[in-house]
Scaffold this motif. Sequence first.
Motif, PDB file in Angstrom:
ATOM      1  N   MET A 106      48.606  -4.549  21.681  1.00  0.00           N
ATOM      2  CA  MET A 106      47.679  -5.288  20.830  1.00  0.00           C
ATOM      3  C   MET A 106      47.569  -4.567  19.488  1.00  0.00           C
ATOM      4  O   MET A 106      48.352  -4.795  18.618  1.00  0.00           O
ATOM      5  CB  MET A 106      46.355  -5.429  21.563  1.00  0.00           C
ATOM      6  CG  MET A 106      45.253  -6.126  20.837  1.00  0.00           C
ATOM      7  SD  MET A 106      45.562  -7.813  20.365  1.00  0.00           S
ATOM      8  CE  MET A 106      44.616  -8.756  21.458  1.00  0.00           C
ATOM      9  N   ILE A 107      46.637  -3.653  19.315  1.00  0.00           N
ATOM     10  CA  ILE A 107      46.503  -2.857  18.102  1.00  0.00           C
ATOM     11  C   ILE A 107      45.962  -1.493  18.495  1.00  0.00           C
ATOM     12  O   ILE A 107      45.058  -1.384  19.321  1.00  0.00           O
ATOM     13  CB  ILE A 107      45.594  -3.547  17.061  1.00  0.00           C
ATOM     14  CG1 ILE A 107      45.514  -2.705  15.777  1.00  0.00           C
ATOM     15  CG2 ILE A 107      44.236  -3.856  17.623  1.00  0.00           C
ATOM     16  CD1 ILE A 107      44.788  -3.388  14.638  1.00  0.00           C
ATOM     17  N   THR A 108      46.543  -0.456  17.925  1.00  0.00           N
ATOM     18  CA  THR A 108      46.109   0.902  18.233  1.00  0.00           C
ATOM     19  C   THR A 108      45.134   1.383  17.152  1.00  0.00           C
ATOM     20  O   THR A 108      45.106   0.817  16.045  1.00  0.00           O
ATOM     21  CB  THR A 108      47.302   1.874  18.287  1.00  0.00           C
ATOM     22  OG1 THR A 108      47.845   1.998  16.962  1.00  0.00           O
ATOM     23  CG2 THR A 108      48.370   1.395  19.261  1.00  0.00           C
ATOM     24  N   PRO A 109      44.377   2.415  17.453  1.00  0.00           N
ATOM     25  CA  PRO A 109      43.498   2.970  16.423  1.00  0.00           C
ATOM     26  C   PRO A 109      44.267   3.387  15.165  1.00  0.00           C
ATOM     27  O   PRO A 109      43.818   3.130  14.041  1.00  0.00           O
ATOM     28  CB  PRO A 109      42.856   4.173  17.121  1.00  0.00           C
ATOM     29  CG  PRO A 109      42.840   3.790  18.566  1.00  0.00           C
ATOM     30  CD  PRO A 109      44.134   3.047  18.764  1.00  0.00           C
ATOM     31  N   GLY A 110      45.430   3.983  15.339  1.00  0.00           N
ATOM     32  CA  GLY A 110      46.231   4.400  14.193  1.00  0.00           C
ATOM     33  C   GLY A 110      46.712   3.228  13.361  1.00  0.00           C
ATOM     34  O   GLY A 110      46.722   3.291  12.128  1.00  0.00           O
ATOM     35  N   GLN A 111      47.111   2.152  14.023  1.00  0.00           N
ATOM     36  CA  GLN A 111      47.529   0.955  13.291  1.00  0.00           C
ATOM     37  C   GLN A 111      46.356   0.384  12.491  1.00  0.00           C
ATOM     38  O   GLN A 111      46.527  -0.070  11.363  1.00  0.00           O
ATOM     39  CB  GLN A 111      48.059  -0.108  14.250  1.00  0.00           C
ATOM     40  CG  GLN A 111      49.451   0.158  14.762  1.00  0.00           C
ATOM     41  CD  GLN A 111      49.875  -0.890  15.770  1.00  0.00           C
ATOM     42  OE1 GLN A 111      49.167  -1.138  16.747  1.00  0.00           O
ATOM     43  NE2 GLN A 111      51.034  -1.486  15.541  1.00  0.00           N
ATOM     44  N   CYS A 112      45.195   0.400  13.079  1.00  0.00           N
ATOM     45  CA  CYS A 112      44.013  -0.122  12.402  1.00  0.00           C
ATOM     46  C   CYS A 112      43.716   0.698  11.150  1.00  0.00           C
ATOM     47  O   CYS A 112      43.494   0.137  10.070  1.00  0.00           O
ATOM     48  CB  CYS A 112      42.823  -0.114  13.362  1.00  0.00           C
ATOM     49  SG  CYS A 112      41.400  -1.050  12.770  1.00  0.00           S
ATOM     50  N   ARG A 113      43.736   2.017  11.265  1.00  0.00           N
ATOM     51  CA  ARG A 113      43.490   2.886  10.111  1.00  0.00           C
ATOM     52  C   ARG A 113      44.546   2.674   9.028  1.00  0.00           C
ATOM     53  O   ARG A 113      44.233   2.567   7.841  1.00  0.00           O
ATOM     54  CB  ARG A 113      43.464   4.354  10.537  1.00  0.00           C
ATOM     55  CG  ARG A 113      42.277   4.738  11.391  1.00  0.00           C
ATOM     56  CD  ARG A 113      42.185   6.247  11.606  1.00  0.00           C
ATOM     57  NE  ARG A 113      43.405   6.829  12.139  1.00  0.00           N
ATOM     58  CZ  ARG A 113      43.675   6.991  13.432  1.00  0.00           C
ATOM     59  NH1 ARG A 113      42.789   6.592  14.340  1.00  0.00           N
ATOM     60  NH2 ARG A 113      44.789   7.548  13.830  1.00  0.00           N
ATOM     61  N   ALA A 114      45.818   2.592   9.448  1.00  0.00           N
ATOM     62  CA  ALA A 114      46.912   2.413   8.491  1.00  0.00           C
ATOM     63  C   ALA A 114      46.808   1.057   7.785  1.00  0.00           C
ATOM     64  O   ALA A 114      47.017   0.964   6.571  1.00  0.00           O
ATOM     65  CB  ALA A 114      48.260   2.541   9.207  1.00  0.00           C
ATOM     66  N   ALA A 115      46.479   0.029   8.530  1.00  0.00           N
ATOM     67  CA  ALA A 115      46.346  -1.305   7.946  1.00  0.00           C
ATOM     68  C   ALA A 115      45.217  -1.326   6.923  1.00  0.00           C
ATOM     69  O   ALA A 115      45.363  -1.884   5.828  1.00  0.00           O
ATOM     70  CB  ALA A 115      46.097  -2.336   9.043  1.00  0.00           C
ATOM     71  N   ARG A 116      44.109  -0.712   7.267  1.00  0.00           N
ATOM     72  CA  ARG A 116      42.985  -0.662   6.321  1.00  0.00           C
ATOM     73  C   ARG A 116      43.379   0.076   5.050  1.00  0.00           C
ATOM     74  O   ARG A 116      43.028  -0.337   3.936  1.00  0.00           O
ATOM     75  CB  ARG A 116      41.762   0.016   6.940  1.00  0.00           C
ATOM     76  CG  ARG A 116      40.911  -0.847   7.777  1.00  0.00           C
ATOM     77  CD  ARG A 116      39.556  -0.247   8.129  1.00  0.00           C
ATOM     78  NE  ARG A 116      39.577   1.163   8.484  1.00  0.00           N
ATOM     79  CZ  ARG A 116      39.339   2.175   7.644  1.00  0.00           C
ATOM     80  NH1 ARG A 116      39.043   1.943   6.377  1.00  0.00           N
ATOM     81  NH2 ARG A 116      39.380   3.439   8.061  1.00  0.00           N
ATOM     82  N   ALA A 117      44.144   1.163   5.213  1.00  0.00           N
ATOM     83  CA  ALA A 117      44.582   1.937   4.042  1.00  0.00           C
ATOM     84  C   ALA A 117      45.485   1.081   3.140  1.00  0.00           C
ATOM     85  O   ALA A 117      45.312   1.079   1.918  1.00  0.00           O
ATOM     86  CB  ALA A 117      45.309   3.199   4.486  1.00  0.00           C
TER      87      ALA A 117
END
Length: 76
Positions: A1-12
Amino acid sequence: MITPGQCRAARALLELSQKELAESAGVSLRTLQGFEAGDRELQSLALSAIKRILEEKGIALIRQDDWIGVKLSLQK
């Protein structure tokens, strides 16, 4: 689904704050902070909402055999 790291990277990539993403996805700031820190799991509805918002803003979540990542579409 989505990982915490992907979420942080996407926000950046999108230059979104945690507060902006949380509000857009309809989750609490504390919930998003806990998820991104790896301290809590999210229910599928919250994960789906976050994923939907990121994808609407041009993020593609990538998951392949031995790596994960994100990319941002420059097409608007």
